[in-house]
Every structure is written in C-alpha cells, then in structure tokens.
Design an enzyme around this catalytic site. Structure first.
Site, PDB file in Angstrom:
ATOM      1  N   HIS A 196       0.719  -1.315  -0.036  1.00  0.00           N
ATOM      2  CA  HIS A 196       0.141  -0.064   0.037  1.00  0.00           C
ATOM      3  C   HIS A 196       0.841   1.246  -0.114  1.00  0.00           C
ATOM      4  O   HIS A 196       0.256   2.192  -0.258  1.00  0.00           O
ATOM      5  CB  HIS A 196      -0.951  -0.090   1.079  1.00  0.00           C
ATOM      6  CG  HIS A 196      -2.353   0.497   0.923  1.00  0.00           C
ATOM      7  ND1 HIS A 196      -2.574   1.795   0.138  1.00  0.00           N
ATOM      8  CD2 HIS A 196      -3.750   0.057   1.208  1.00  0.00           C
ATOM      9  CE1 HIS A 196      -3.618   1.888  -0.167  1.00  0.00           C
ATOM     10  NE2 HIS A 196      -4.493   1.018   0.597  1.00  0.00           N
ATOM     11  N   TYR A 256     -13.620   4.799  10.401  1.00  0.00           N
ATOM     12  CA  TYR A 256     -12.831   5.458   9.280  1.00  0.00           C
ATOM     13  C   TYR A 256     -13.437   5.012   7.991  1.00  0.00           C
ATOM     14  O   TYR A 256     -13.506   3.625   7.772  1.00  0.00           O
ATOM     15  CB  TYR A 256     -11.344   4.754   9.522  1.00  0.00           C
ATOM     16  CG  TYR A 256     -10.345   5.258   8.540  1.00  0.00           C
ATOM     17  CD1 TYR A 256      -9.330   5.969   9.011  1.00  0.00           C
ATOM     18  CD2 TYR A 256     -10.291   4.759   7.310  1.00  0.00           C
ATOM     19  CE1 TYR A 256      -8.333   6.653   7.994  1.00  0.00           C
ATOM     20  CE2 TYR A 256      -9.342   5.124   6.371  1.00  0.00           C
ATOM     21  CZ  TYR A 256      -8.286   6.038   6.647  1.00  0.00           C
ATOM     22  OH  TYR A 256      -7.367   6.418   5.755  1.00  0.00           O
ATOM     23  N   SER A 279     -12.258   5.327   3.786  1.00  0.00           N
ATOM     24  CA  SER A 279     -11.191   5.914   2.949  1.00  0.00           C
ATOM     25  C   SER A 279     -12.051   6.675   1.870  1.00  0.00           C
ATOM     26  O   SER A 279     -12.885   6.032   1.312  1.00  0.00           O
ATOM     27  CB  SER A 279     -10.181   5.147   2.448  1.00  0.00           C
ATOM     28  OG  SER A 279     -10.550   4.095   1.897  1.00  0.00           O
ATOM     29  N   THR A 314      -5.518  10.103  -0.008  1.00  0.00           N
ATOM     30  CA  THR A 314      -6.935   9.670   0.653  1.00  0.00           C
ATOM     31  C   THR A 314      -7.082  10.715   1.451  1.00  0.00           C
ATOM     32  O   THR A 314      -6.262  11.409   2.123  1.00  0.00           O
ATOM     33  CB  THR A 314      -6.864   8.306   1.233  1.00  0.00           C
ATOM     34  OG1 THR A 314      -5.964   8.248   2.328  1.00  0.00           O
ATOM     35  CG2 THR A 314      -6.632   7.101   0.266  1.00  0.00           C
TER      36      THR A 314
END
Length: 639
Positions: free
Chosen positions: A353, A467, A469, A480
């Site tokens: 990532h 959360y 994104s 993001t």
C-alpha cells in the site's frame, strides 16, 4: 481488429488501446490539494469527536482544540501553508504520507496490504489455471506497454459523459496545451485524476531498511517473477526490441513451471516479507552478504509477481483468506502487487500500500479483466509454442546460512500464529441495494455506514472511532482523506432503532435516516474536495515533530488517540471486474470492513482478531440493513 490495437511482427496485440488523449495530458494542470482553513479543521474535528465522548470529556477536548487553534496550531498551519506554496509540484500530504507508510515497522501483510479478487471469466472453460494465468499475464504486459507508450486513456471522472466522454471532445482537448488542459475538461464537468502512482505498478518493490523502507523501481527489467510451491522462477516476457513475447511462448513457460515437480523448499524465503520490517531489513542484509545479491535483484526488479497456488477455492471465505494472506511461502508481499491464480483459475491481487492507493490498482484490474475476457490472447484450444522452456526459465536458488534458516523458521511461526488468530466472515444482503435506496432519495453509502454504526451499538452498546477512506486523486499527488461516518446523526438514529423503537413512528425513523444521509453526503463531498480534517491534523503533527518541537498538548489528548484508534475501518469499491475486496483490521480490537453496494444487493466482508466477534457483527449488520430497508419501504418494524 488488428488495426485498432497495433500488432508487432510477433502477431500479438502489444497495446490495450491507443488513446486519442495522451495518458499524462492532464497531469501538469491538475489542481493542487488545498490546505483547509485551520478553523474549519478544528470544527470538523470536534464534530467527529462529539459522538465518541461524554460531556465532560468533550469539554476538555474542545478546550485543547481551541487553544491549539489560537496558539501553536496556528503557527504550524502557517508554516505548512508556506511550505506548500514552495512545493507546487506536489501536495502537502504526499511526503508525510509516504513517510508514514515507509516508517511503519509492522509487517505489511494483514496490516497494510489489501486484496481485490477478480470475477471469474464469463466463459467457464477459460478459468483453467494455465489459460487464465497466460491471458492475465499478457493483458498485464499490454497494460504496462500501453501506459509507458502514453496510449492508456487518462483516468477521468465524468459527471456528464454524454458531453465529455466523446470522440469529438477528446480530439479537441488533445490540442489544448497540458498546462491548461484540466480547465478544458472542467468546462464539460469532467475531472481528470492524478496518475502519478501508476508507474510504480510495475518493476517495483518495497525494500526493507532499518527505520524506514525504500521504494525501488527498475523499468529496464524485462522479466516476470513466478512463485509456485514456494519456488521462485523468472523468465523474460519482453524481448530486446521491447516487444512482448508471443502469448504461446508465455503459455509454454508457465506450463513448464506448473509441471515442475521440484519439492517445496525447506526454508521458503517468502516468509521473510511477512516479518517486522527491521527484522526483515537485517535478514535481507545477511542474504545480500551471503551471495544472494543477483537472485534478490531479480525478485525486486521483476515486472510483477505471479503466484500460482496448487489448490482450488472452496468458498468466498476461503477466497478471502487466500487473497489477503494465503501461504507466505508462495507470496512476495513487498512487490507492488502479487497476481494470484489458484488451481481452478480463481484470480486476485494482493497489493502493497505505500506506493499507491486503490484507484490505480482498480484501474489496472478493470483493464486486465476486460482485455483478458473480451480479447484473450490464448484459448482452451491454443497449443503452447514448442520452445525450450528449460533454457528460458531460470529457477532462483538462494544460499542460506543458519541465521537465515532460523530467521525464516521464526517468521513462519509468527505468521502462522497471526493468520490462525484472524477471522474472516461475510454476508450478502439480498433484499435491496442501490436502486431502491436511490428511489427513496438516500445515499447508498450512507445507509451502509449507518448499518455499521447501528450494528456496533447493538453488539457492544457503544459508538466508536470509524474510518472510511476517500480518494483525493482529483488533485495533483492526492492520496486519501478520511470520512468520519460516526456522527451525532448516526448515533441518534442508531439509538432510536436499537434502544427506543417503541417511541418512534415509521415516519420519524425515515426522517432520521434522511438526516444521516444528508450529513454523510456532505462529509463525503468535503473529503473528496480535500476538505476533511484528518490529513491536515496529521501534517501539522508531522511538521511539529520534524522541526524537533515538543508534541503539542492537543495531540496528547487521550481523545485524539482514541479517534485515531479506528475500531471500525471501512473501504468500499464497485467494479465489473472485482468480486470482492478486503483487508485486515487496523487495530487488534477492530474490524476491517470491505463492502460493496450493488444495484439489488449489498455485500460485506469483515476481518477481526479474537477480541472481537466478526460473525456476530455481521449478523447485527444484516439486522440493521433489514430494519433500515423496511422503514424506508414504510413498514413497521419490531425490536
């Protein structure tokens, strides 16, 4: 049609398509990611804290926030803005965000890497492992060549495709200079997206280094890395003239690898990429000093890693385990992505990532799926070329000393224990989806998020940090932003459904859902426009620490830590190419929620560790969706 795709002498299409507009045409003129106003950030931050705190806690957090806003926060903000003005080629989040990922010392697998699995090929006979591996590899190489030649269609978000997604518009815009081309697209309601991450898709890896890893790319490398049964193989897929190998030759080499009956190595190297990054960095140093430099160079510079697994997929839960972590012996988690294909032709991508976000990987998956299913390079009737694969394919050999063997054994023990403790569960809610929700004028994403809030309240009697994104790829070097789905609105609505049903009429409940939808829509729009608060506060904290300042009081508030301990971490995607996607929980007492809202169903898969019950959470999500849909349909619901 041969004309459309540009064939090389070898006879195989070298490109996916040839875009009228060059791939990077808009990149130069993309708007810059705005640094939000400090007062807006503080207001948004307090709005997100409100549902998580009692009155006394909130009062303290509010005090700290306003003191920060007037004092050190203001100074840091002004420095950030000044710094941003001096770095117009990038965004204020880009550097700190790379740093955040690359300095993280936790293993990448389960903590950062995510997966997306492909839908099966609509033509079932093409789901054979060798055929699909060949076709997808060819399509991936075509994607790479199309991108590097500048022929890949630019990534554009069209709000009005009838006007902007047309031949005529493309023919005009291509003559508008790059320095202003974005404005031309904006005039017709089209938003070009940042494509600066795409080059890292290929020939790239994350190298473990002490304290901070490095991203490495070698675009000159022409070979593919294939893992099978824990063994490493490489062969060239591009020739000296830059042309792709014939698909029948790629097929022959893959067939050779699939029929190689070498035993699995006693100490599979792949496990090292599942280790703590500092531990792995030291072991890698040892590997290099032990005469493995050339072999590691081949692994690091390979176009990508193709992992061929020797078993079929049993069900969707099994699929999630295989794609999210699988057997570390047969993965190299540091590569920008692993293309994983199992015995029955089920395919997926596990991606690292730090180099990029879902947007680039999803575009790659969409193109590869479309190309490999609509114009496959080989068919079930195709014969592999009669080439000497034993010469073309090189099996990599690693020299291991006792310290390395011990390191691999320890990594395997840790990995197996972590995977053993991970639960993955999923549901498909079949009683409605996007169509019905749009008909009722509520946001499908807001409803899914409301269901998560309602479910957690039902299960644990709490509202916790959540959360979601949101991509900021509409801006140059955007990454993001966080949407904070837990709000005073979702809390009020959830409590009405879970605790006070008898007190509310169906009409009142409908109004509460609509309130949540409006607020969530606003948060989503703000985040996509770079007007969230999380990245801004993150950057101010990063700036303070990089200047050697004492950490401001604001950041020492337990409530700040709690808000960033994301118990419910969520991410959504919908694509014709993707069957499902998922990731591990981001905290040990959290849930990782991958979800998709389709036209007439909602899919949801949840990862968790033993301190949370993911199966029960999903049952509560199901019940919540059922209640929300019934209320929207005007039905009275029972508790």
């Amino acid at each position: 049609a041969p004309g459309r795709r540009g064939y090389s002498g070898a006879g195989a299409a070298e490109f996916l398509h040839r875009s009228i507009v060059p791939t990077m045409h808009y990149q130069k003129s993309l708007p810059r990611l705005p640094v939000p106003k400090l007062e807006d950030t503080i207001t948004r931050y307090l709005n997100a804290q409100k549902p998580l705190l009692n009155d006394e806690q909130f009062r303290k957090t509010e005090e700290l926030a306003h003191a920060f806003e007037k004092g050190i926060g203001r100074e840091l903000h002004e420095q950030l803005v000044a710094q941003d003005n001096q770095n117009k080629h990038t965004s204020y989040i880009s550097g700190p965000w790379f740093d955040m990922y690359l300095k993280a010392r936790e293993p990448v697998v389960l903590n950062f890497n995510a997966f997306m699995s492909f839908n099966p090929d609509p033509k079932s006979e093409y789901n054979d492992q060798l055929i699909r591996a060949t076709n997808m590899t060819v399509s991936a190489i075509r994607f790479m060549k199309t991108f590097r030649a500048g022929y890949l269609e630019p990534e554009v978000f069209h709000l009005n495709p009838e006007k902007s997604d047309t031949e005529i518009f493309k023919k005009i815009i291509r003559f508008v200079p790059s320095s202003i081309s974005w404005f031309g697209a904006y005039m017709v309601n089209a938003y070009p997206l940042d494509m600066s991450q795409y080059f890292r898709l290929f020939n790239s890896t994350r190298l473990p280094k002490l304290n901070k890893d490095e991203l490495y790319t070698d675009e000159k490398a022409k070979h593919l890395l294939v893992l099978r049964n824990g063994n490493f193989y490489v062969f060239d897929v591009i020739d000296r003239d830059g042309n792709m190998l014939k698909p029948s030759e790629i097929q022959a080499h893959l067939k050779y690898i699939l029929s190689d009956n070498s035993p699995a190595p006693a100490f599979p190297l792949g496990y090292l990429t599942s280790e703590n990054r500092d531990t792995w960095a030291l072991l890698r140093k040892n590997l290099l000093e032990n005469g493995n430099e050339e072999a590691l160079q081949k692994v690091d510079s390979a176009m990508f890693c193709l992992s061929l697994d020797d078993f079929p997929i049993k069900d969707l839960v099994h699929l999630s385990h295989v794609m999210l972590h699988g057997d570390a012996a047969n993965r190299w988690y540091d590569k920008s992505f692993n293309l994983i294909i199992t015995k029955d032709g089920t395919a997926g991508i596990n991606f690292e990532h730090s180099w990029g976000d879902g947007v680039a990987v999803l575009r790659f998956q969409n193109e590869v799926f479309k190309d490999s299913t609509k114009t496959p390079a080989i068919s079930p009737q195709s014969q592999p070329a009669s080439v000497d694969s034993s010469r073309a394919v090189q099996k990599l050999d690693f020299k291991l000393n006792d310290a390395l063997k011990a390191g691999i054994t320890k990594a395997k023990q840790k990995f197996d224990a972590t995977v053993e403790s991970l639960s993955l569960n999923m549901i498909q809610f079949q009683e409605g989806g996007k169509e019905l929700l749009k008909q009722k004028k509520v946001s499908p994403d807001a409803v899914a998020q409301l269901a998560f809030q309602m479910a957690f309240l039902r299960q644990y009697d709490q509202t916790v940090a959540t959360y979601e994104s949101c991509s900021t790829a509409a801006f140059k070097h955007g990454r993001t932003e966080t949407i904070r789905p837990a709000s005073v609105h979702t809390k009020k609505c959830s409590e009405a459904f879970v605790k006070e049903l008898s007190k509310h009429s169906t009409g009142e409940l409908q109004n509460l859902i609509v309130e949540c939808s409006k607020y969530h829509g606003r948060l989503t729009k703000e985040a996509a426009m770079g007007q969230g608060f999380d990245r801004h506060l993150f950057s101010l904290r990063y700036l303070a620490l990089s200047k050697g300042l004492a950490l401001p009081q604001f950041y020492q508030d337990p409530a700040y830590a709690r808000l960033n301990h994301n118990i419910i971490s969520t991410s959504t995607l919908v694509s014709p190419a993707v069957q499902l996607g998922g990731f591990g929980p981001v905290v040990s007492d959290g849930f990782g929620v991958g979800y998709q809202v389709q036209d007439d169903w909602i899919g949801c898969n949840v990862s968790s560790y033993p301190s949370r019950n993911g199966k029960e959470f999903l049952e509560c999500i199901y019940k919540s969706l059922e209640d929300i849909f019934n209320v929207l349909k005007g039905k009275k619901i029972g508790s």
